[in-house]
Design an enzyme around this catalytic site. Structure first.
Site, PDB file in Angstrom:
ATOM      1  N   TYR A  53       0.841  -1.197   0.000  1.00 54.16           N
ATOM      2  CA  TYR A  53       0.000   0.000   0.000  1.00 54.16           C
ATOM      3  C   TYR A  53       0.880   1.253   0.000  1.00 54.16           C
ATOM      4  O   TYR A  53       1.689   1.460   0.909  1.00 54.16           O
ATOM      5  CB  TYR A  53      -0.924   0.041   1.208  1.00 54.16           C
TER       6      TYR A  53
ATOM      7  N   ARG B  37     -13.797   8.789  -3.966  1.00 54.60           N
ATOM      8  CA  ARG B  37     -12.842   7.815  -4.509  1.00 54.60           C
ATOM      9  C   ARG B  37     -12.910   7.782  -6.033  1.00 54.60           C
ATOM     10  O   ARG B  37     -11.904   7.550  -6.705  1.00 54.60           O
ATOM     11  CB  ARG B  37     -13.138   6.434  -3.936  1.00 54.60           C
TER      12      ARG B  37
ATOM     13  N   GLY C  51     -12.498   1.564   5.358  1.00 59.19           N
ATOM     14  CA  GLY C  51     -11.512   2.609   5.147  1.00 59.19           C
ATOM     15  C   GLY C  51     -12.193   3.939   5.400  1.00 59.19           C
ATOM     16  O   GLY C  51     -13.427   4.014   5.460  1.00 59.19           O
TER      17      GLY C  51
ATOM     18  N   GLN D 217     -16.664   9.197   8.918  1.00 57.34           N
ATOM     19  CA  GLN D 217     -16.959   7.972   8.171  1.00 57.34           C
ATOM     20  C   GLN D 217     -16.723   6.742   9.040  1.00 57.34           C
ATOM     21  O   GLN D 217     -17.439   5.740   8.926  1.00 57.34           O
ATOM     22  CB  GLN D 217     -16.100   7.904   6.912  1.00 57.34           C
TER      23      GLN D 217
ATOM     24  N   ASN E 237     -19.653   3.864   9.877  1.00 56.53           N
ATOM     25  CA  ASN E 237     -19.509   2.434   9.593  1.00 56.53           C
ATOM     26  C   ASN E 237     -19.581   1.574  10.856  1.00 56.53           C
ATOM     27  O   ASN E 237     -20.075   0.448  10.827  1.00 56.53           O
ATOM     28  CB  ASN E 237     -18.186   2.168   8.879  1.00 56.53           C
TER      29      ASN E 237
END
Length: 336
Positions: free
Chosen positions: A54, A228, A285, A291, A295
């Protein structure tokens, strides 16, 4: 937060895992990434997933720095090995003994820890004997550098072969990390039944289908700024397959179902994958702390059978179920 056992082991992990693929060291500035990690900790998340590939190792570094000052024994840190790292030379990729041993040492340094809770084969390596790969993992376990071993995107037969070798070498294969969401169900036919038989749990990535299941992408409308889908560092490429009108139209029909359940669209999507008893945790993520909190609302939620049936009915025409897609995820030859 709720916790589940990972595979046939005594390790408990949080139902929601914080992952930093496509964010830390790439989309986000370090300060914002750290804020998201701290939001995860505040929400009760104890499990963190990353990989050396990553942002070409930067994501591990950012996560390691963000977790400094935390009680190490209260965390479960996962990372992975396979993808090309560093200058991407001829031995900087794959699951050879050389690459695994060197990568583990480098990951420990970047994560600023003495051990990795779960070390995962990021893909299946068709060019390295499986015996060599599993022996390297066994040695890392015996050295105390790795506590548990898992894999990612392996087929049912690959899981079976890997689990048998692990047993012969004196350790367990306890997890598989596949893509899984209400839209992407390719593991259900073969991988999940085999995993149940072998004592392997799923650590699932992309439970909200790269953000599509949040409902923020509306057919016929411009892509949300900063999403995104507008990211030129890899995010847009990953989400593009879902940005079809037929998919987006179906997802919009889930909004009243989420509202009736008292959940956001994102929380509904995460809760959906957690209804599968072979799923130990869903990786989320985040680019903003809020966020994370959204979630995490999925933890401990039980969706009634009637709601699950309605979701199936709405999405059925656009669901991907082909088990062969799992095999497609591992390259048949190394990239370098």
């Amino acid at each position: 937060m709720h916790f589940r056992y990972l595979g046939n082991s005594g390790l408990k992990i949080s139902e929601i895992t914080y992952g930093n693929w496509l964010t830390h060291g790439s989309q986000l500035e370090n300060e914002q990434a750290t804020a998201c990690v701290h939001a995860a900790l505040d929400a009760g998340i104890s499990t963190f997933d990353t990989a050396d590939v990553y942002a070409n190792t930067k994501a591990e570094t950012v996560l390691g720095e963000a977790l400094q000052g935390q009680r190490r024994e209260s965390l479960e840190i996962f990372t992975k090995v396979f993808g090309p790292t560093g200058p991407k030379g001829h031995n900087d990729v794959g699951l050879s003994r050389k690459h695994i041993m060197e990568s583990a040492t480098a990951s420990l340094r970047r994560l600023q820890t003495d051990y990795i809770d779960l070390y995962q084969a990021h893909r299946y390596d068709y060019e390295t004997p499986l015996e060599e790969t599993m022996q390297a993992f066994a040695d890392l376990v015996r050295q105390g550098k790795v506590l548990y071993v898992g894999v990612s995107e392996w087929t049912a037969q690959q899981l079976r072969d890997g689990a048998a070798l692990a047993k012969d070498l004196g350790f367990q294969l306890i997890s598989n990390q596949p893509q899984y969401s209400a839209l992407w169900r390719v593991i259900e036919a073969d991988v999940v039944p085999t995993s149940r038989e072998l004592g392997i749990s799923q650590v699932v990535w992309s439970p909200i289908a790269q953000g599509v299941l949040t409902g923020k992408y509306v057919p016929g409308q411009a892509l949300p700024e900063g999403s995104r889908a507008t990211d030129d560092k890899g995010g847009a490429d990953m989400i593009s397959r879902w940005l079809r009108d037929d998919v987006l139209e179906r997802v919009q029909q889930l909004k009243p179902l989420a509202a009736d359940a008292g959940l956001s669209m994102a929380a509904l999507a995460v809760a959906w994958v957690l209804q599968n008893d072979n799923v130990a945790t869903a990786i989320i993520g985040a680019s903003r702390p809020e966020q994370v909190h959204d979630n995490v609302a999925a933890a401990g939620v039980t969706l009634p059978a009637e709601l699950l049936s309605k979701i199936d009915e709405v999405l059925d025409p656009v669901i991907e179920r082909d088990p062969a897609r799992t095999e497609d995820s591992s390259p048949k030859t190394r990239e370098v």
